[in-house]
Structure formats: structure tokens, C-alpha cells
Scaffold this motif. Structure first.
Motif, PDB file in Angstrom:
ATOM      1  N   CYS A 278     -18.605  -5.641 -37.035  1.00 41.69           N
ATOM      2  CA  CYS A 278     -19.953  -5.112 -36.884  1.00 41.69           C
ATOM      3  C   CYS A 278     -20.862  -6.083 -36.144  1.00 41.69           C
ATOM      4  CB  CYS A 278     -20.550  -4.764 -38.241  1.00 41.69           C
ATOM      5  SG  CYS A 278     -20.667  -6.166 -39.356  1.00 41.69           S
ATOM      6  N   SER A 279     -21.811  -5.497 -35.425  1.00 41.86           N
ATOM      7  CA  SER A 279     -22.786  -6.331 -34.742  1.00 41.86           C
ATOM      8  C   SER A 279     -23.967  -6.628 -35.657  1.00 41.86           C
ATOM      9  CB  SER A 279     -23.263  -5.635 -33.469  1.00 41.86           C
ATOM     10  OG  SER A 279     -23.784  -4.362 -33.781  1.00 41.86           O
ATOM     11  N   SER A 280     -24.210  -5.755 -36.614  1.00 42.01           N
ATOM     12  CA  SER A 280     -25.298  -5.949 -37.565  1.00 42.01           C
ATOM     13  C   SER A 280     -24.723  -6.402 -38.895  1.00 42.01           C
ATOM     14  CB  SER A 280     -26.057  -4.638 -37.753  1.00 42.01           C
ATOM     15  OG  SER A 280     -26.950  -4.749 -38.828  1.00 42.01           O
ATOM     16  N   ALA A 281     -25.352  -7.400 -39.497  1.00 39.69           N
ATOM     17  CA  ALA A 281     -24.841  -7.941 -40.759  1.00 39.69           C
ATOM     18  C   ALA A 281     -25.111  -7.013 -41.939  1.00 39.69           C
ATOM     19  CB  ALA A 281     -25.462  -9.303 -41.013  1.00 39.69           C
ATOM     20  N   SER A 282     -25.855  -5.947 -41.729  1.00 38.65           N
ATOM     21  CA  SER A 282     -26.177  -5.082 -42.862  1.00 38.65           C
ATOM     22  C   SER A 282     -25.861  -3.615 -42.581  1.00 38.65           C
ATOM     23  CB  SER A 282     -27.645  -5.254 -43.242  1.00 38.65           C
ATOM     24  OG  SER A 282     -28.464  -4.919 -42.142  1.00 38.65           O
ATOM     25  N   SER A 283     -24.673  -3.340 -42.121  1.00 33.33           N
ATOM     26  CA  SER A 283     -24.265  -1.971 -41.843  1.00 33.33           C
ATOM     27  C   SER A 283     -23.957  -1.224 -43.132  1.00 33.33           C
ATOM     28  CB  SER A 283     -23.001  -1.956 -40.977  1.00 33.33           C
ATOM     29  OG  SER A 283     -23.244  -2.571 -39.754  1.00 33.33           O
ATOM     30  N   VAL A 284     -24.410   0.028 -43.218  1.00 32.60           N
ATOM     31  CA  VAL A 284     -24.080   0.878 -44.360  1.00 32.60           C
ATOM     32  C   VAL A 284     -22.633   1.326 -44.199  1.00 32.60           C
ATOM     33  CG1 VAL A 284     -24.551   3.076 -45.501  1.00 32.60           C
ATOM     34  CG2 VAL A 284     -26.440   1.675 -44.678  1.00 32.60           C
ATOM     35  N   VAL A 285     -21.876   1.196 -45.266  1.00 34.89           N
ATOM     36  CA  VAL A 285     -20.470   1.599 -45.251  1.00 34.89           C
ATOM     37  C   VAL A 285     -20.255   2.611 -46.369  1.00 34.89           C
ATOM     38  CG1 VAL A 285     -18.073   0.836 -45.380  1.00 34.89           C
ATOM     39  CG2 VAL A 285     -19.802  -0.689 -44.424  1.00 34.89           C
ATOM     40  N   PHE A 286     -19.684   3.756 -46.008  1.00 33.52           N
ATOM     41  CA  PHE A 286     -19.368   4.787 -46.979  1.00 33.52           C
ATOM     42  C   PHE A 286     -17.958   4.576 -47.491  1.00 33.52           C
ATOM     43  CE2 PHE A 286     -22.459   6.905 -44.117  1.00 33.52           C
ATOM     44  CZ  PHE A 286     -23.479   7.065 -45.044  1.00 33.52           C
ATOM     45  N   ILE A 287     -17.789   4.721 -48.805  1.00 37.00           N
ATOM     46  CA  ILE A 287     -16.482   4.559 -49.441  1.00 37.00           C
ATOM     47  C   ILE A 287     -16.225   5.791 -50.302  1.00 37.00           C
ATOM     48  CG2 ILE A 287     -15.132   3.203 -51.096  1.00 37.00           C
ATOM     49  CD1 ILE A 287     -16.744   0.767 -50.206  1.00 37.00           C
ATOM     50  N   GLY A 288     -15.007   6.299 -50.213  1.00 33.85           N
ATOM     51  CA  GLY A 288     -14.640   7.462 -51.020  1.00 33.85           C
ATOM     52  C   GLY A 288     -13.186   7.814 -50.791  1.00 33.85           C
ATOM     53  N   ARG A 289     -12.763   8.931 -51.355  1.00 31.38           N
ATOM     54  CA  ARG A 289     -11.376   9.380 -51.195  1.00 31.38           C
ATOM     55  C   ARG A 289     -11.309  10.558 -50.234  1.00 31.38           C
ATOM     56  NH1 ARG A 289      -7.356   8.531 -55.644  1.00 31.38           N
ATOM     57  NH2 ARG A 289      -8.186   6.830 -56.872  1.00 31.38           N
ATOM     58  N   ASN A 290     -10.209  10.605 -49.480  1.00 32.30           N
ATOM     59  CA  ASN A 290      -9.986  11.748 -48.619  1.00 32.30           C
ATOM     60  C   ASN A 290      -9.214  12.820 -49.396  1.00 32.30           C
ATOM     61  OD1 ASN A 290      -7.268  10.969 -48.557  1.00 32.30           O
ATOM     62  ND2 ASN A 290      -7.362  10.193 -46.473  1.00 32.30           N
ATOM     63  N   ARG A 291      -8.891  13.921 -48.747  1.00 25.92           N
ATOM     64  CA  ARG A 291      -8.227  15.028 -49.452  1.00 25.92           C
ATOM     65  C   ARG A 291      -6.823  14.690 -49.922  1.00 25.92           C
ATOM     66  NH1 ARG A 291      -9.206  17.670 -44.349  1.00 25.92           N
ATOM     67  NH2 ARG A 291      -7.551  17.076 -42.918  1.00 25.92           N
ATOM     68  N   ARG A 292      -6.230  13.630 -49.377  1.00 21.40           N
ATOM     69  CA  ARG A 292      -4.897  13.202 -49.794  1.00 21.40           C
ATOM     70  C   ARG A 292      -4.952  12.121 -50.875  1.00 21.40           C
ATOM     71  NH1 ARG A 292      -5.528  14.143 -44.873  1.00 21.40           N
ATOM     72  NH2 ARG A 292      -5.860  12.051 -44.141  1.00 21.40           N
ATOM     73  N   GLY A 293      -6.146  11.762 -51.302  1.00 20.40           N
ATOM     74  CA  GLY A 293      -6.303  10.777 -52.359  1.00 20.40           C
ATOM     75  C   GLY A 293      -6.348   9.340 -51.887  1.00 20.40           C
ATOM     76  N   GLN A 294      -6.296   9.117 -50.574  1.00 21.88           N
ATOM     77  CA  GLN A 294      -6.397   7.761 -50.036  1.00 21.88           C
ATOM     78  C   GLN A 294      -7.858   7.336 -50.037  1.00 21.88           C
ATOM     79  OE1 GLN A 294      -4.750   9.174 -46.369  1.00 21.88           O
ATOM     80  NE2 GLN A 294      -2.928   7.894 -46.586  1.00 21.88           N
TER      81      GLN A 294
ATOM     82  N   VAL B 260     -11.061   5.653 -48.352  1.00 22.11           N
ATOM     83  CA  VAL B 260     -11.608   5.521 -47.000  1.00 22.11           C
ATOM     84  C   VAL B 260     -12.838   4.632 -47.066  1.00 22.11           C
ATOM     85  CG1 VAL B 260     -12.698   6.774 -45.087  1.00 22.11           C
ATOM     86  CG2 VAL B 260     -10.816   7.837 -46.358  1.00 22.11           C
ATOM     87  N   ALA B 261     -12.950   3.738 -46.108  1.00 22.22           N
ATOM     88  CA  ALA B 261     -14.176   2.963 -45.902  1.00 22.22           C
ATOM     89  C   ALA B 261     -14.550   3.161 -44.441  1.00 22.22           C
ATOM     90  CB  ALA B 261     -13.952   1.487 -46.196  1.00 22.22           C
ATOM     91  N   GLN B 262     -15.788   3.594 -44.198  1.00 20.55           N
ATOM     92  CA  GLN B 262     -16.210   3.826 -42.818  1.00 20.55           C
ATOM     93  C   GLN B 262     -17.682   3.491 -42.643  1.00 20.55           C
ATOM     94  OE1 GLN B 262     -15.072   7.512 -41.061  1.00 20.55           O
ATOM     95  NE2 GLN B 262     -16.021   7.017 -39.121  1.00 20.55           N
ATOM     96  N   GLU B 263     -17.970   2.730 -41.609  1.00 22.50           N
ATOM     97  CA  GLU B 263     -19.341   2.379 -41.256  1.00 22.50           C
ATOM     98  C   GLU B 263     -20.055   3.655 -40.823  1.00 22.50           C
ATOM     99  OE1 GLU B 263     -22.692   1.153 -38.788  1.00 22.50           O
ATOM    100  OE2 GLU B 263     -20.934   2.204 -38.056  1.00 22.50           O
ATOM    101  N   GLN B 264     -21.329   3.764 -41.144  1.00 24.84           N
ATOM    102  CA  GLN B 264     -22.081   5.006 -40.935  1.00 24.84           C
ATOM    103  C   GLN B 264     -22.051   5.522 -39.503  1.00 24.84           C
ATOM    104  OE1 GLN B 264     -26.201   4.525 -41.904  1.00 24.84           O
ATOM    105  NE2 GLN B 264     -26.478   2.763 -40.563  1.00 24.84           N
ATOM    106  N   ASN B 265     -21.952   4.656 -38.519  1.00 28.76           N
ATOM    107  CA  ASN B 265     -21.919   5.076 -37.118  1.00 28.76           C
ATOM    108  C   ASN B 265     -20.504   5.124 -36.555  1.00 28.76           C
ATOM    109  OD1 ASN B 265     -24.777   5.290 -36.897  1.00 28.76           O
ATOM    110  ND2 ASN B 265     -24.863   3.062 -36.799  1.00 28.76           N
ATOM    111  N   GLY B 266     -19.511   4.922 -37.409  1.00 27.15           N
ATOM    112  CA  GLY B 266     -18.125   4.974 -36.956  1.00 27.15           C
ATOM    113  C   GLY B 266     -17.675   3.739 -36.194  1.00 27.15           C
ATOM    114  N   LEU B 267     -18.415   2.629 -36.320  1.00 28.63           N
ATOM    115  CA  LEU B 267     -18.044   1.412 -35.599  1.00 28.63           C
ATOM    116  C   LEU B 267     -16.739   0.819 -36.111  1.00 28.63           C
ATOM    117  CD1 LEU B 267     -21.517  -0.351 -35.339  1.00 28.63           C
ATOM    118  CD2 LEU B 267     -20.271   0.893 -33.555  1.00 28.63           C
TER     119      LEU B 267
END
Length: 88
Positions: free
Chosen positions: A9-25, A27-34
Motif C-alpha cells: 500500500c501507498s497509504s499507511a492507513s488503508s481500510v482492509v475488508f476481511i471475511g469469508r467467501n462462498r467457499r469458506g475461505q 478473504v482480505a482485500q483493501e477497499q480500492n483493490g490495491l
């Protein structure tokens, strides 16, 4: 000396979403998909997210709904940008 890959990330404070996908894995993903990834367990997803966002746990958002890793928009934008740069 141990070499460590710097955060994506270029910003030290990026929002990251964490949760499970439909297969139960997990997922961690930065809000802008970076950046983002798939993980076997929650602990690894959180560890990755904290590393990438500069150790800001207050910027992690755990979702109760399903989340799918979506890097397509970011990848498409990167490909289009590189094509424009090559044709100039």
C-alpha cells in the motif's frame, strides 16, 4: 539480516475488508483493490492485512456477509495504463 518485502500500500492507513467467501475461505482485500488475498484461516488474513496497511488494526473491517476477492478492476486498470504508456 532478514529481508522483508515492503507493504504494497501507498497509504499507511488503508481500510482492509476481511471475511469469508462462498467457499469458506478467508478473504482480505483493501477497499480500492490495491492488494488482497485468500487465506485458510482468519488469523492469517488479519496478519496479512495488518502487514499491508502498516499495522493499523482500527482500519480492519470484518464483514458478516460474504466477500469475494476481486482484483479484476485493479488489474484491468493496470493493463490499460501500461498499454497507453507503451503507445505514446
Amino acid at each position: 539480516m532478514k529481508l522483508v518485502e515492503p507493504p504494497s500500500c501507498s497509504s499507511a492507513s488503508s481500510v482492509v475488508f476481511i471475511g469469508r467467501n462462498r467457499r469458506g475461505q478467508w478473504v482480505a482485500q483493501e477497499q480500492n483493490g490495491l492488494y488482497g488475498g485468500l487465506f485458510v484461516n482468519r488469523a492469517q488474513a488479519v496478519k496479512y492485512a495488518l502487514f499491508e496497511n502498516g499495522q493499523h488494526p482500527e482500519m480492519l473491517v470484518e464483514l458478516s456477509r460474504e466477500i469475494e476477492l476481486d482484483m479484476q478492476d485493479r488489474l484491468t486498470a493496470t493493463i490499460q495504463t501500461s498499454r497507453v504508456a507503451r503507445h505514446r
